[in-house]
Design a protein around this motif. Structure first.
Motif, mmCIF file in Angstrom:
data_model
loop_
_atom_site.group_PDB
_atom_site.id
_atom_site.type_symbol
_atom_site.label_atom_id
_atom_site.label_comp_id
_atom_site.label_asym_id
_atom_site.label_seq_id
_atom_site.Cartn_x
_atom_site.Cartn_y
_atom_site.Cartn_z
ATOM 1 N N HIS A 88 8.768 0.825 5.219
ATOM 2 C CA HIS A 88 7.471 -0.635 4.607
ATOM 3 C C HIS A 88 7.162 -0.418 2.817
ATOM 4 C CE1 HIS A 88 4.941 -1.483 7.610
ATOM 5 N NE2 HIS A 88 5.775 -0.477 8.648
ATOM 6 N N ALA A 89 7.913 0.852 2.445
ATOM 7 C CA ALA A 89 7.514 1.354 1.059
ATOM 8 C C ALA A 89 8.698 -0.057 0.137
ATOM 9 C CB ALA A 89 8.396 2.677 0.687
ATOM 10 N N VAL A 90 9.667 -0.380 0.543
ATOM 11 C CA VAL A 90 10.653 -1.390 0.131
ATOM 12 C C VAL A 90 10.494 -2.594 0.498
ATOM 13 C CG1 VAL A 90 12.742 -1.608 0.060
ATOM 14 C CG2 VAL A 90 12.882 0.107 0.001
ATOM 15 N N TYR A 91 10.262 -2.526 1.671
ATOM 16 C CA TYR A 91 9.998 -4.235 2.470
ATOM 17 C C TYR A 91 9.163 -5.041 1.374
ATOM 18 C CZ TYR A 91 9.054 -7.878 5.566
ATOM 19 O OH TYR A 91 8.972 -9.547 5.534
ATOM 20 N N PRO A 92 8.481 -5.187 0.476
ATOM 21 C CA PRO A 92 7.450 -5.444 0.308
ATOM 22 C C PRO A 92 8.512 -6.812 -1.066
ATOM 23 C CG PRO A 92 5.943 -4.142 0.393
ATOM 24 C CD PRO A 92 7.212 -3.642 0.689
ATOM 25 N N PHE A 93 8.896 -5.474 -1.720
ATOM 26 C CA PHE A 93 9.691 -6.180 -2.786
ATOM 27 C C PHE A 93 11.083 -7.488 -1.892
ATOM 28 C CE2 PHE A 93 8.099 -1.748 -3.853
ATOM 29 C CZ PHE A 93 7.449 -2.407 -5.133
ATOM 30 N N LEU A 94 11.540 -6.771 -0.713
ATOM 31 C CA LEU A 94 12.327 -7.227 -0.143
ATOM 32 C C LEU A 94 11.926 -8.891 0.363
ATOM 33 C CD1 LEU A 94 14.700 -4.926 2.028
ATOM 34 C CD2 LEU A 94 15.376 -5.856 -0.498
ATOM 35 N N ARG A 95 11.091 -8.822 0.546
ATOM 36 C CA ARG A 95 10.529 -10.079 0.993
ATOM 37 C C ARG A 95 10.072 -10.914 0.264
ATOM 38 N NH1 ARG A 95 4.408 -10.164 3.357
ATOM 39 N NH2 ARG A 95 3.923 -12.459 4.001
ATOM 40 N N ALA A 96 9.526 -10.329 -0.715
ATOM 41 C CA ALA A 96 9.493 -11.579 -2.362
ATOM 42 C C ALA A 96 10.590 -11.744 -3.060
ATOM 43 C CB ALA A 96 8.607 -10.467 -3.160
ATOM 44 N N GLU A 97 11.623 -10.784 -2.806
ATOM 45 C CA GLU A 97 12.885 -11.153 -3.763
ATOM 46 C C GLU A 97 12.986 -12.347 -2.791
ATOM 47 O OE1 GLU A 97 17.330 -9.825 -5.211
ATOM 48 O OE2 GLU A 97 15.276 -8.045 -4.878
ATOM 49 N N LEU A 98 13.347 -12.142 -1.582
ATOM 50 C CA LEU A 98 14.459 -13.032 -0.746
ATOM 51 C C LEU A 98 13.272 -13.786 0.500
ATOM 52 C CD1 LEU A 98 16.928 -9.851 0.019
ATOM 53 C CD2 LEU A 98 16.902 -11.548 -0.959
ATOM 54 N N ARG A 99 12.650 -13.661 -0.136
ATOM 55 C CA ARG A 99 12.236 -14.383 1.037
ATOM 56 C C ARG A 99 11.475 -14.429 2.508
ATOM 57 N NH1 ARG A 99 9.374 -15.855 -3.230
ATOM 58 N NH2 ARG A 99 7.683 -17.201 -1.699
ATOM 59 N N LEU A 100 11.502 -12.823 2.760
ATOM 60 C CA LEU A 100 11.550 -13.151 4.479
ATOM 61 C C LEU A 100 10.494 -13.228 4.995
ATOM 62 C CD1 LEU A 100 12.988 -9.078 3.532
ATOM 63 C CD2 LEU A 100 14.556 -11.364 3.832
ATOM 64 N N ARG A 101 10.607 -13.589 6.544
ATOM 65 C CA ARG A 101 10.028 -14.223 7.024
ATOM 66 C C ARG A 101 8.231 -13.919 7.638
ATOM 67 N NH1 ARG A 101 10.926 -13.653 13.010
ATOM 68 N NH2 ARG A 101 10.212 -15.759 13.372
ATOM 69 N N TRP A 102 8.778 -11.860 8.002
ATOM 70 C CA TRP A 102 7.829 -11.317 8.339
ATOM 71 C C TRP A 102 6.511 -10.610 8.102
ATOM 72 C CZ3 TRP A 102 12.931 -10.149 8.524
ATOM 73 C CH2 TRP A 102 13.651 -10.112 9.923
ATOM 74 N N SER A 103 5.299 -11.156 8.575
ATOM 75 C CA SER A 103 4.353 -10.213 7.571
ATOM 76 C C SER A 103 4.490 -8.636 7.355
ATOM 77 C CB SER A 103 3.146 -10.544 8.341
ATOM 78 O OG SER A 103 2.883 -10.817 8.807
ATOM 79 N N ASP A 104 3.456 -7.612 7.154
ATOM 80 C CA ASP A 104 2.964 -6.711 6.637
ATOM 81 C C ASP A 104 3.061 -6.114 8.630
ATOM 82 O OD1 ASP A 104 3.648 -6.086 5.026
ATOM 83 O OD2 ASP A 104 1.627 -6.242 3.650
ATOM 84 N N ASP A 105 2.175 -7.027 9.471
ATOM 85 C CA ASP A 105 1.972 -6.534 10.874
ATOM 86 C C ASP A 105 3.520 -6.704 11.769
ATOM 87 O OD1 ASP A 105 -0.375 -6.326 9.958
ATOM 88 O OD2 ASP A 105 -1.523 -8.457 10.229
#
Length: 836
Positions: A648-665
């Protein structure tokens, strides 16, 4: 049957097909889902012998019920199983009731007499050449399919000139029973059935050759008379002092903008492009692989299509139009940068459907009004449109953050007139070797972007001697604009919105649309042999692996993509690892060093740099499994709760950089799927009793494979730590985002020289910018009025947790650089100059 005996019809059909070549859709007749227990009756729009002969031939060839066989329904017997929708009137200028087919009348009568009677009515569209009705006088265009009426003499020339480019489309069957049940009156049902069929044929013609176009000058004249454009003209004239002469100059300026922007669609040019591109693809590529085009065909039935592909190459413009045209639909009108409006080339592109817009027109209200009105005119008339939401070509292979400009104009046009539904079609385009690859590397290294020129275009023809592998085009799930707006504002249809107004909920709606498009493109990615080899080999030391180990890792990564799928639209190569290696050797991407203990396969330094682009095309598919692999190889064991907290600590940055599809939930469930897949593959060992995950034995093959997967994400995690360490060393409230971005760029550049992270995309400024923006968005840091970044314990804690992610030697090297920069101050000066 047009008064011709069946044997003569068969003879005429054989004679016709000595010349005629057809493209039949759908390619699989089973997709029509015909009920074998119900009779089938085909309907053709226009009463021509050529249409009947084609229908007869294609029903026989496709294994469908034969059109010329007798109809043997319970209450209706006839010598054939088809009818024409349009029939000639008995006199040239006769008026009165429409002339319906006798078979059509008897079928409707039977449906009203017997409530159990039903037949399947299958509309069949046949288009001999496809051309909008425009102001050209070219010979072939005269006799191409158009919106005008045709007589027998004209049809003869149409078949002769366009018979080798004939589109035949079988549509889904209509239930006569369903239509008859809607009304008790037989004549009403007859008129309703005819109306439904006419509307269907009109729409099929529209999606194949485009809406009925008027003269281009008439279109642009109407555009300049639009209230919004008139108001902008008057405002400009007033700003410049007013008066008749000033008003005329403002009108001339608006007209100039309109001609600068507008496309000039030309069917002859489309045919030239098609022939040229067929030759070009043959020279450059081993083929164009298209997946899920049925998505487009289905959506086009009741929606206007906005194609929103990723942008990897200048070839994208031509490629998507080529694919769409070859699959029987109208070439979209393409938003192109005005930098491509080169001498000669610009004219061809404009006639191929391109309309040109400036990169920036901030403050130019007249240009904005003309462009908005032009886009609205195209949307209102139902033209399919294509634009690249990233704004420019990706230099790294990652999907760039979507821009809102064209999306905002499209949404506001839809709010003005929502009578024609709009569907956005995300499109993934993947190249196995990139035409502009070396240019992108140069730009990432700091070389200024070169302005496009005709000379450079001609110079690039030298690349025709190279083999660029295959191109993959995959169409994602349609995004219906009405659904997106309803999710943001349920009553949007009932709310009147002025032309220039931006409702309070609109910004959130556009943000949601941007996210869905980016997710849709990534969810349609294609794992091909080249990007899969790039993912694996770039993670290996010195970009080299034993041949058997490489083959095993490739097979494992293929299985992982299927066991923990990113999305249902992702396509994964079916080639086994050994065949993937052979394929990449054929493309001269992989080099082989023979050795007595086993051959070694490797990338040359130049190819290693170029293939980072291909790896980044699919890095998002493996990001979560690679993050888990990195955590477990670094820590050996982690309980489930601790693993989730680190992810969870890393995911927001991966999501922003790689446009990952999953929301926080959704991320916990996605991680669970990955853990299960990795466990099944033997790459993780789970203790059910205390809910702990452990890496395999460090000497096992499974551990080596897990470690190699984790290394795929290592450059990304290192960039994050560089930013955190630098910001922590500088201190809170000391440095601006631009200065931090420039300083991180320099440090990553230096680290790549010292530790052989051999790729300029490793120190790409844009990636650091995304990370810094995400820091402020998720509350780890704060950008205050002084323009400096302020932070507290949350950021310090995040920096400290790097020990769970990165080896100690990497952390020490980064911290040493950060302290050295703080002590000397010299890099700060460089960073400030770069930021400026």
């Amino acid at each position: 049957m047009l008064g011709i005996d069946r044997p003569l019809l068969h003879a005429a059909r054989k004679l016709l097909y000595l010349w005629v070549r057809t493209h039949v859709l759908p390619q699989e007749p089973a997709s029509l889902e015909l009920d074998p227990d119900k009779p089938v009756v085909y309907v053709l729009q226009r009463r021509f012998l050529s249409n009947l002969l084609v229908l007869s031939r294609e029903t026989d060839a496709g294994g469908l019920p034969a059109a010329l066989k007798p109809l043997a329904a319970r209450r209706v017997r006839d010598s054939r199983s088809f009818f024409f929708l349009s029939r000639p009137r008995p006199w040239l200028f006769a008026r009165g009731a429409p002339a319906y087919s006798s078979l059509m009348r008897r079928l409707v009568a039977a449906a009203h007499s017997d409530p159990t009677f039903d037949v399947q009515i299958v509309p069949v569209s046949i288009l001999w050449g496809r051309a909008p009705d425009k102001e050209h006088s070219i010979w072939k265009l005269i006799f191409a399919e158009s919106w005008g009426r045709q007589r027998a003499f004209r049809r003869l020339f149409t078949v002769l000139l366009h018979g080798r480019n004939t589109l035949v489309r079988f549509s889904a069957p209509l239930s006569l029973r369903a239509i008859a049940d809607e009304d008790r009156d037989r004549e009403v049902t007859l008129r309703k059935l005819a109306r439904v069929l006419r509307a269907h044929f009109r729409h099929q013609r529209e999606i194949a050759i485009g809406p009925d176009l008027s003269h281009r000058r008439t279109q642009l004249g109407g555009l300049l008379e639009a209230p919004r454009v008139r108001a902008a003209i008057d405002a400009l004239a007033q700003d410049q002092g007013g008066g008749p002469a000033v008003l005329r100059r403002a009108q001339a300026q608006a007209r100039s903008y309109a001609w600068e922007i507008a496309s000039d669609y030309s069917y002859p040019v489309i045919l030239i492009f098609r022939r040229f591109l067929t030759w070009l693809w043959t020279r450059l590529y081993d083929g164009v692989e298209v997946s899920n085009f049925d998505t487009v065909t289905s959506a086009a039935v009741d929606h206007e299509i906005i194609y929103v592909p990723c942008h990897r190459s200048h070839i994208d413009y031509l490629l998507l139009s080529y694919v769409v045209f070859n699959h029987g639909l109208m070439v979209p009108h393409i938003a192109a940068g005005v930098n491509l409006n080169l001498p000669l080339l610009g004219g061809f592109l404009r006639r191929g459907g391109a309309f040109f817009l400036r990169r920036s027109f901030k403050g130019n209200k007249l240009y904005a009004a003309v462009l908005n009105e032009y886009l609205h005119m195209m949307i209102a008339k139902g033209y399919p449109i294509e634009y690249f939401v990233e704004g420019g070509r990706s230099r790294t292979g990652r999907l760039l953050p979507p821009m809102g400009g064209m999306l905002s104009m499209t949404v506001q046009s839809f709010l003005r007139d929502s009578s024609r539904p709009i569907a956005f079609l995300p499109v993934y385009i993947g190249y196995e070797k990139l035409f502009e690859g070396r240019t992108y590397v140069g730009e990432l290294m700091g070389r200024p972007k070169k302005k496009e020129s005709l000379f450079d275009l001609l110079s690039s023809l030298r690349e025709l001697k190279h083999n660029f592998g295959k191109v993959h085009v995959n169409f994602g799930e349609p995004i219906r604009l009405a659904d997106v707006l309803a999710a943001q504002h349920a009553d949007w249809r009932a709310e009147e919105v002025a032309e220039d107004a931006r409702p309070a909920w609109l910004a959130a709606g556009i943000d949601e649309l941007k996210a869905r498009i980016a997710n849709g493109i990534n969810a349609a990615a294609v794992v091909d042999p080249v990007n899969l080899v790039s993912l694996v080999l770039l993670a290996a030391p010195r970009h080299a692996l034993d041949a058997q180990q490489l083959a095993r890792q490739l097979d494992a990564c293929r299985r992982l993509a299927q066991a923990a799928p990113y999305a249902g639209r992702v396509q994964v190569t079916a080639l086994p690892g050994t065949d993937i290696i052979a394929y990449c050797e054929k493309l001269k991407l992989l080099q082989r060093q023979t050795h007595a203990l086993g051959d070694v396969l490797y990338f040359t330094p130049d190819d290693a740099v170029l293939t980072t682009y291909m790896r980044n095309n699919i890095l998002h598919l493996y990001a979560l499994p690679a993050l888990i692999a990195s955590l477990l190889t670094q820590n050996r064991t982690l309980n489930h709760k601790h693993l989730l907290r680190l992810a969870h600590a890393v995911y927001p940055f991966l999501r922003a950089e790689l446009r990952l599809r999953w929301s926080d939930d959704e991320i916990d469930a996605a991680i669970g799927v990955c853990l299960h897949a990795l466990s099944d593959m033997g790459w993780l060992v789970r203790s059910e009793r205390d809910d702990v995950y452990a890496a395999p034995d460090i000497l096992s093959d499974e551990y080596a494979q897990l470690a190699l997967l984790g290394q795929a994400l290592r450059p990304t995690l290192i960039r994050y730590f560089i930013t955190l360490a630098t910001l922590h060393q500088k201190g809170s409230g000391v440095i601006t985002p631009a200065e931090l971005e420039a300083l991180c760029h320099l440090q990553a550049q230096r680290l790549s020289l010292l530790r052989e992270f051999n790729a300029p995309e490793f120190f790409d400024k844009a990636i650091f910018r995304i990370f810094i923006d995400t820091l402020t968005q998720n509350g780890r840091a704060e950008l205050r009025e002084d323009g400096k970044i302020h932070f507290g314990e949350a950021l310090q804690k995040a920096s400290g947790e790097a020990r769970f992610v990165l080896p100690i030697d990497v952390r020490q090297a980064i911290l040493h650089m950060a302290r050295a920069d703080t002590d000397t101050g010299a890099p700060d000066d460089d960073a400030r100059r770069e930021a400026a």
